[in-house]
Design a protein around this motif. Sequence first.
Motif, PDB file in Angstrom:
ATOM      1  N   GLY A   1      37.187  30.485  31.357  1.00 35.87           N
ATOM      2  CA  GLY A   1      38.376  31.171  30.861  1.00 35.87           C
ATOM      3  C   GLY A   1      38.970  32.190  31.804  1.00 35.87           C
ATOM      4  O   GLY A   1      39.495  33.221  31.366  1.00 35.87           O
ATOM      5  N   LEU A   2      38.925  31.910  33.103  1.00 35.99           N
ATOM      6  CA  LEU A   2      39.497  32.844  34.080  1.00 35.99           C
ATOM      7  C   LEU A   2      41.010  32.661  34.150  1.00 35.99           C
ATOM      8  O   LEU A   2      41.502  31.618  34.605  1.00 35.99           O
ATOM      9  CB  LEU A   2      38.874  32.625  35.463  1.00 35.99           C
ATOM     10  N   LYS A   3      41.743  33.679  33.750  1.00 39.23           N
ATOM     11  CA  LYS A   3      43.210  33.625  33.766  1.00 39.23           C
ATOM     12  C   LYS A   3      43.791  34.214  35.050  1.00 39.23           C
ATOM     13  O   LYS A   3      44.991  34.091  35.310  1.00 39.23           O
ATOM     14  CB  LYS A   3      43.786  34.407  32.579  1.00 39.23           C
ATOM     15  N   ASN A   4      42.962  34.878  35.834  1.00 38.20           N
ATOM     16  CA  ASN A   4      43.437  35.609  37.018  1.00 38.20           C
ATOM     17  C   ASN A   4      43.098  34.897  38.315  1.00 38.20           C
ATOM     18  O   ASN A   4      43.138  35.488  39.390  1.00 38.20           O
ATOM     19  CB  ASN A   4      42.825  37.013  37.035  1.00 38.20           C
ATOM     20  N   LEU A   5      42.767  33.616  38.220  1.00 37.24           N
ATOM     21  CA  LEU A   5      42.342  32.853  39.398  1.00 37.24           C
ATOM     22  C   LEU A   5      43.141  31.562  39.496  1.00 37.24           C
ATOM     23  O   LEU A   5      43.318  30.850  38.505  1.00 37.24           O
ATOM     24  CB  LEU A   5      40.847  32.532  39.299  1.00 37.24           C
ATOM     25  N   LYS A   6      43.617  31.291  40.707  1.00 36.81           N
ATOM     26  CA  LYS A   6      44.266  30.015  41.007  1.00 36.81           C
ATOM     27  C   LYS A   6      43.591  29.447  42.242  1.00 36.81           C
ATOM     28  O   LYS A   6      43.303  30.182  43.190  1.00 36.81           O
ATOM     29  CB  LYS A   6      45.760  30.234  41.267  1.00 36.81           C
ATOM     30  N   ALA A   7      43.302  28.148  42.225  1.00 38.87           N
ATOM     31  CA  ALA A   7      42.657  27.508  43.375  1.00 38.87           C
ATOM     32  C   ALA A   7      43.563  26.398  43.898  1.00 38.87           C
ATOM     33  O   ALA A   7      44.083  25.595  43.110  1.00 38.87           O
ATOM     34  CB  ALA A   7      41.295  26.939  42.973  1.00 38.87           C
ATOM     35  N   VAL A   8      43.754  26.366  45.216  1.00 36.72           N
ATOM     36  CA  VAL A   8      44.656  25.376  45.806  1.00 36.72           C
ATOM     37  C   VAL A   8      43.986  24.664  46.980  1.00 36.72           C
ATOM     38  O   VAL A   8      43.212  25.260  47.734  1.00 36.72           O
ATOM     39  CB  VAL A   8      45.984  26.010  46.272  1.00 36.72           C
ATOM     40  N   HIS A   9      44.317  23.386  47.105  1.00 37.16           N
ATOM     41  CA  HIS A   9      43.848  22.562  48.222  1.00 37.16           C
ATOM     42  C   HIS A   9      44.822  22.771  49.373  1.00 37.16           C
ATOM     43  O   HIS A   9      45.920  22.225  49.390  1.00 37.16           O
ATOM     44  CB  HIS A   9      43.811  21.094  47.778  1.00 37.16           C
TER      45      HIS A   9
ATOM     46  N   ILE B   1      37.898  22.178  45.585  1.00 40.76           N
ATOM     47  CA  ILE B   1      38.873  22.876  44.749  1.00 40.76           C
ATOM     48  C   ILE B   1      38.838  22.337  43.322  1.00 40.76           C
ATOM     49  O   ILE B   1      39.023  23.088  42.349  1.00 40.76           O
ATOM     50  CB  ILE B   1      40.280  22.765  45.369  1.00 40.76           C
ATOM     51  N   LYS B   2      38.587  21.058  43.169  1.00 45.19           N
ATOM     52  CA  LYS B   2      38.444  20.480  41.816  1.00 45.19           C
ATOM     53  C   LYS B   2      37.318  21.175  41.060  1.00 45.19           C
ATOM     54  O   LYS B   2      37.465  21.533  39.883  1.00 45.19           O
ATOM     55  CB  LYS B   2      38.165  18.977  41.915  1.00 45.19           C
ATOM     56  N   VAL B   3      36.180  21.393  41.732  1.00 45.92           N
ATOM     57  CA  VAL B   3      35.055  22.081  41.095  1.00 45.92           C
ATOM     58  C   VAL B   3      35.453  23.504  40.702  1.00 45.92           C
ATOM     59  O   VAL B   3      35.183  23.961  39.588  1.00 45.92           O
ATOM     60  CB  VAL B   3      33.816  22.099  42.022  1.00 45.92           C
TER      61      VAL B   3
ATOM     62  N   PHE C   1      36.555  41.456  38.315  1.00 41.18           N
ATOM     63  CA  PHE C   1      37.841  42.184  38.369  1.00 41.18           C
ATOM     64  C   PHE C   1      38.917  41.349  37.656  1.00 41.18           C
ATOM     65  O   PHE C   1      39.775  40.732  38.301  1.00 41.18           O
ATOM     66  CB  PHE C   1      38.236  42.458  39.812  1.00 41.18           C
ATOM     67  N   PRO C   2      38.902  41.337  36.322  1.00 38.65           N
ATOM     68  CA  PRO C   2      39.771  40.423  35.574  1.00 38.65           C
ATOM     69  C   PRO C   2      41.257  40.742  35.664  1.00 38.65           C
ATOM     70  O   PRO C   2      42.089  39.908  35.290  1.00 38.65           O
ATOM     71  CB  PRO C   2      39.265  40.559  34.131  1.00 38.65           C
ATOM     72  N   GLU C   3      41.609  41.936  36.162  1.00 32.75           N
ATOM     73  CA  GLU C   3      43.033  42.292  36.252  1.00 32.75           C
ATOM     74  C   GLU C   3      43.561  42.182  37.679  1.00 32.75           C
ATOM     75  O   GLU C   3      44.704  42.540  37.955  1.00 32.75           O
ATOM     76  CB  GLU C   3      43.247  43.707  35.704  1.00 32.75           C
ATOM     77  N   THR C   4      42.724  41.690  38.587  1.00 32.60           N
ATOM     78  CA  THR C   4      43.138  41.422  39.965  1.00 32.60           C
ATOM     79  C   THR C   4      43.431  39.930  40.101  1.00 32.60           C
ATOM     80  O   THR C   4      42.786  39.105  39.473  1.00 32.60           O
ATOM     81  CB  THR C   4      42.016  41.835  40.941  1.00 32.60           C
ATOM     82  N   ASN C   5      44.417  39.597  40.924  1.00 38.97           N
ATOM     83  CA  ASN C   5      44.840  38.205  41.087  1.00 38.97           C
ATOM     84  C   ASN C   5      44.154  37.577  42.294  1.00 38.97           C
ATOM     85  O   ASN C   5      44.249  38.097  43.409  1.00 38.97           O
ATOM     86  CB  ASN C   5      46.357  38.146  41.282  1.00 38.97           C
ATOM     87  N   PHE C   6      43.481  36.453  42.077  1.00 38.94           N
ATOM     88  CA  PHE C   6      42.744  35.781  43.146  1.00 38.94           C
ATOM     89  C   PHE C   6      43.321  34.391  43.411  1.00 38.94           C
ATOM     90  O   PHE C   6      43.534  33.610  42.474  1.00 38.94           O
ATOM     91  CB  PHE C   6      41.264  35.648  42.772  1.00 38.94           C
ATOM     92  N   LEU C   7      43.565  34.111  44.689  1.00 39.24           N
ATOM     93  CA  LEU C   7      43.943  32.768  45.116  1.00 39.24           C
ATOM     94  C   LEU C   7      42.815  32.225  45.992  1.00 39.24           C
ATOM     95  O   LEU C   7      42.499  32.802  47.035  1.00 39.24           O
ATOM     96  CB  LEU C   7      45.244  32.790  45.923  1.00 39.24           C
ATOM     97  N   LEU C   8      42.198  31.134  45.552  1.00 45.98           N
ATOM     98  CA  LEU C   8      41.083  30.530  46.279  1.00 45.98           C
ATOM     99  C   LEU C   8      41.593  29.297  47.014  1.00 45.98           C
ATOM    100  O   LEU C   8      42.227  28.421  46.415  1.00 45.98           O
ATOM    101  CB  LEU C   8      39.957  30.141  45.324  1.00 45.98           C
ATOM    102  N   VAL C   9      41.317  29.246  48.310  1.00 46.32           N
ATOM    103  CA  VAL C   9      41.880  28.215  49.176  1.00 46.32           C
ATOM    104  C   VAL C   9      40.756  27.471  49.884  1.00 46.32           C
ATOM    105  O   VAL C   9      39.815  28.086  50.405  1.00 46.32           O
ATOM    106  CB  VAL C   9      42.815  28.862  50.234  1.00 46.32           C
TER     107      VAL C   9
END
Length: 210
Positions: free
Chosen positions: A113-121, A102-104, A87-95
Amino acid sequence: MTSSLIQQYFPELSAQQIQQFDQLFELYQTWNSQINVISRKDIDQLYERHILHSLGIAKIFSFLPGQHVMDVGTGGGFPGVPLAILFPETNFLLVDSIGKKIKVVNEVATAVGLKNLKAVHSRAEQVDQKFDFVVSRAVTKLKDFYPWVKDKFKKGGTGDFKNGVFYLKGGDLQEELSESELKNIQLFPLSDYFKSEFFETKYVVYFPAQ
C-alpha cells in the motif's frame, strides 16, 4: 520472519509501518523465486542485509514531507522501498534499466500500500525530473555513477545537507573516492549505528550536487 530487527533500531514506527515491514519477507520470498532480484542465499537475511542496510541512510538524514528522491539502479527496490515505508510523506521514484526488476518493485509496493512510490523502467539519464536527493546502493563506481545524475538536482538543501547523493557502499573506499574527484564527500560508518558483523565495512557516502 518479522521486522523485529527493524523495530529494534527504529522504535518509533507506527503500527502501519510495522505491518508493511512485516509483509516484505513473504513478498520478496515469493517474487524472488520467480524473478531473481536478491541473491538466493541472502533471502533469509532480508531484514539485515537489504532492509536495515537500506535504512542506514535514515540514520544520517531524515527526508522531509514533499521532498522528491530518486533511487537509481533500485534492483528489487533497495534502498527505495524501505525508505518509502519509513518516510510516507516523501515522494520516491525508483529507476532500473531491467524491466522485470521494476515489475517486482511495483508488485511489492502495491501489496504493502505504498502511495508515495513510483517505479519506472528507465535509465537515470533519461528521467526528465529534478530531485532533492538521489539514493543508490553500490550500483557502480562513483566516478561512473555521478555523471548519470549530475543534472537531476533541484537547488537547495536541508539543514547540514545540501541537495545531493546518499550512496550505500562497502569495503575500502579511499581509492574509489579519490578517483571520483567529487568534492565535500562525507563518510558515515554504519557500524556506528547497527551492531552486527555485516555492517562493519558498510558506509553511507554523502556528497552534495556539484
